[in-house]
Design a protein around this motif. Structure first.
Motif, PDB file in Angstrom:
ATOM      1  N   GLY A 251     -38.983  27.939 -48.322  1.00 60.21           N
ATOM      2  CA  GLY A 251     -37.861  27.196 -49.436  1.00 60.21           C
ATOM      3  C   GLY A 251     -37.384  26.355 -48.805  1.00 60.21           C
ATOM      4  N   ALA A 252     -36.984  25.682 -50.514  1.00 63.53           N
ATOM      5  CA  ALA A 252     -36.196  23.879 -50.695  1.00 63.53           C
ATOM      6  C   ALA A 252     -35.299  23.858 -48.841  1.00 63.53           C
ATOM      7  N   ASN A 253     -35.871  23.799 -47.702  1.00 67.51           N
ATOM      8  CA  ASN A 253     -34.992  23.704 -46.273  1.00 67.51           C
ATOM      9  C   ASN A 253     -35.581  22.209 -45.599  1.00 67.51           C
ATOM     10  N   PRO A 254     -35.438  20.589 -46.739  1.00 67.07           N
ATOM     11  CA  PRO A 254     -35.109  19.913 -45.951  1.00 67.07           C
ATOM     12  C   PRO A 254     -34.907  19.958 -44.541  1.00 67.07           C
ATOM     13  N   PRO A 255     -34.875  18.352 -43.739  1.00 70.17           N
ATOM     14  CA  PRO A 255     -34.469  18.900 -42.415  1.00 70.17           C
ATOM     15  C   PRO A 255     -33.063  17.413 -42.281  1.00 70.17           C
TER      16      PRO A 255
ATOM     17  N   ALA B 197     -40.666  20.239 -51.707  1.00 70.56           N
ATOM     18  CA  ALA B 197     -41.336  18.967 -51.158  1.00 70.56           C
ATOM     19  C   ALA B 197     -41.397  17.417 -51.178  1.00 70.56           C
ATOM     20  N   GLY B 198     -41.528  17.567 -52.818  1.00 68.37           N
ATOM     21  CA  GLY B 198     -40.848  16.240 -54.004  1.00 68.37           C
ATOM     22  C   GLY B 198     -39.741  15.969 -53.215  1.00 68.37           C
ATOM     23  N   ASP B 199     -39.064  16.774 -53.340  1.00 70.34           N
ATOM     24  CA  ASP B 199     -37.139  16.349 -53.731  1.00 70.34           C
ATOM     25  C   ASP B 199     -36.469  16.086 -52.256  1.00 70.34           C
ATOM     26  N   SER B 200     -37.445  16.287 -51.143  1.00 73.87           N
ATOM     27  CA  SER B 200     -37.012  16.482 -49.490  1.00 73.87           C
ATOM     28  C   SER B 200     -37.779  14.446 -49.581  1.00 73.87           C
TER      29      SER B 200
ATOM     30  N   GLN C 152     -42.662  12.864 -43.427  1.00 74.38           N
ATOM     31  CA  GLN C 152     -42.529  13.397 -42.336  1.00 74.38           C
ATOM     32  C   GLN C 152     -41.187  14.377 -43.015  1.00 74.38           C
ATOM     33  N   VAL C 153     -39.958  13.979 -43.533  1.00 71.60           N
ATOM     34  CA  VAL C 153     -39.322  14.554 -44.050  1.00 71.60           C
ATOM     35  C   VAL C 153     -40.274  15.373 -44.622  1.00 71.60           C
ATOM     36  N   ALA C 154     -40.755  15.486 -45.712  1.00 73.19           N
ATOM     37  CA  ALA C 154     -41.323  15.893 -46.735  1.00 73.19           C
ATOM     38  C   ALA C 154     -42.229  16.925 -45.715  1.00 73.19           C
ATOM     39  N   ALA C 155     -43.190  16.593 -45.247  1.00 74.85           N
ATOM     40  CA  ALA C 155     -43.868  17.635 -44.014  1.00 74.85           C
ATOM     41  C   ALA C 155     -43.448  18.658 -43.364  1.00 74.85           C
ATOM     42  N   ILE C 156     -42.312  18.199 -42.644  1.00 74.76           N
ATOM     43  CA  ILE C 156     -40.834  19.776 -42.524  1.00 74.76           C
ATOM     44  C   ILE C 156     -40.920  20.712 -43.048  1.00 74.76           C
ATOM     45  N   THR C 157     -40.625  19.996 -44.446  1.00 74.69           N
ATOM     46  CA  THR C 157     -40.093  20.539 -45.796  1.00 74.69           C
ATOM     47  C   THR C 157     -41.040  22.478 -45.767  1.00 74.69           C
ATOM     48  N   VAL C 158     -42.187  21.551 -45.962  1.00 69.77           N
ATOM     49  CA  VAL C 158     -43.140  22.314 -46.376  1.00 69.77           C
ATOM     50  C   VAL C 158     -43.589  23.376 -44.992  1.00 69.77           C
ATOM     51  N   SER C 159     -43.590  23.009 -43.956  1.00 74.24           N
ATOM     52  CA  SER C 159     -43.233  23.890 -43.205  1.00 74.24           C
ATOM     53  C   SER C 159     -42.762  25.045 -42.848  1.00 74.24           C
ATOM     54  N   ARG C 160     -41.828  25.179 -43.559  1.00 73.97           N
ATOM     55  CA  ARG C 160     -41.333  26.189 -44.066  1.00 73.97           C
ATOM     56  C   ARG C 160     -40.607  27.013 -45.168  1.00 73.97           C
TER      57      ARG C 160
END
Length: 314
Positions: free
Chosen positions: A303-307, A250-253, A293-301
């Motif tokens: 692993g480290a899976n940024p949008p 999340a922090g990385d995204s 917004q990007v971090a929120a999408i990442t934590v919603s799924r």
């Protein structure tokens, strides 16, 4: 005589310097999964998915896990810098997830850089953080590359502390503060600041960091949003409410989105240091709203899976 054609200029490029590894994730239900990761690699991945030209200078092996990392990065248009495949084996990080989705880490890691590592032409931002900035012998090489990049590029940094690998706060703090002073933009989590400065006021620490060199220091508070500190004051943004799958990456995204947002605002590159130092509240708010917004999408799924860019509403 015919007129000579001007030499083509290299396109603007992000250089990310740091570890790429395999995360072995143990979940609370007893299941285990393996997937590529590493804080700087995740930042590069986020930039690639946001359609920015990005190159990762890292240290992986010519082995099965190294092939997994290469394929993963290529799938998001991330190039790997020459000389990044000199490790005897690709590193591993064992992550154990808690009931809240948070992760603790153990590492089997070898970190270094190729002796001939250079800053590519066209680099307008150079990012590093986490293990790469602290663990020797690679950390000294990282600082050398950042030093050579500074004359042309914005320098960004995320401490992303890993206590099980880095040592004590007393030992790590001087290295972190040195890199903060060399950077133009710093992103740090509230947890990292509390580990580095137990019982200190986080806002006071962020303000001191900002006055030591960076134009911008951003402190993230997970689901509570982020505070950004500039010479002009503090800007706050709230985080969207989401159901958290886990917080891996999340922090990385957020960091990748921060670089992307400053890129869109035309504030990257050494020539833009003055403009970055006087970033407006409106521009900074827009940048930070994309970050959360990007971090929120990442934590919603998981692993480290940024949008990717097309997934963003902004």
């Amino acid at each position: 005589m015919p007129k000579s054609r001007p030499l083509p200029t290299a396109p603007d490029l992000a250089l990310v310097i740091g570890e790429a590894l395999i995360d072995v994730v143990h979940r609370t239900d007893g299941s285990t999964s393996e997937h590529p990761g590493g804080s700087p690699a995740n930042v590069a991945l986020t930039l690639g998915r946001l359609e920015r030209p990005v190159e990762l200078l890292t240290w992986i092996g010519n082995d099965v896990y190294g092939d997994v990392v290469r394929k993963w990065l290529a799938g998001s248009s991330v190039s790997i810098a020459p000389g990044s495949d000199g490790a005897s084996s690709t590193s591993l990080a064992v992550a154990r997830l808690g009931a809240d989705g948070g992760a603790t880490y153990e590492f089997d890691l070898d970190w270094n850089l190729c002796r001939t590592a250079e800053v590519p032409e066209g680099t307008i931002v150079a990012h590093t953080g986490s293990i790469a900035a602290v663990l020797e012998p690679g950390a000294t090489a990282v600082r050398r590359v950042l030093g050579s990049a500074r004359s042309r590029a914005t320098i960004t940094y995320d401490p992303n502390i890993r206590p099980s690998l880095m040592g004590t706060a007393t030992a790590v703090r001087p290295r972190v503060e040195e890199l903060v002073g060399l950077s133009d933009v710093v992103k740090v989590s509230d947890e990292d600041l509390r580990w580095l400065y137990p019982a200190a006021d986080l806002g006071s620490i962020a303000t001191r960091w900002q006055k030591s060199g960076p134009a911008l220091v951003v402190v993230t508070y997970g689901g509570e949003g982020a505070h950004a500190y500039t010479a002009g004051g503090r800007v706050d943004v709230a985080a969207p409410a989401v159901t958290v799958a886990d917080t891996v990456g999340a922090g990385d995204s957020f960091m990748g989105a921060l670089i992307d947002g400053l890129w869109s605002a035309g504030l990257l590159g050494a020539s833009q240091r003055g403009a970055l130092a006087t970033i407006s509240t409106e521009t900074l708010t827009t940048v930070l709203e994309q970050c959360v917004q990007v971090a929120a999408i990442t934590v919603s799924r998981p692993g480290a899976n940024p949008p990717r860019r097309r997934e963003l509403a902004l």
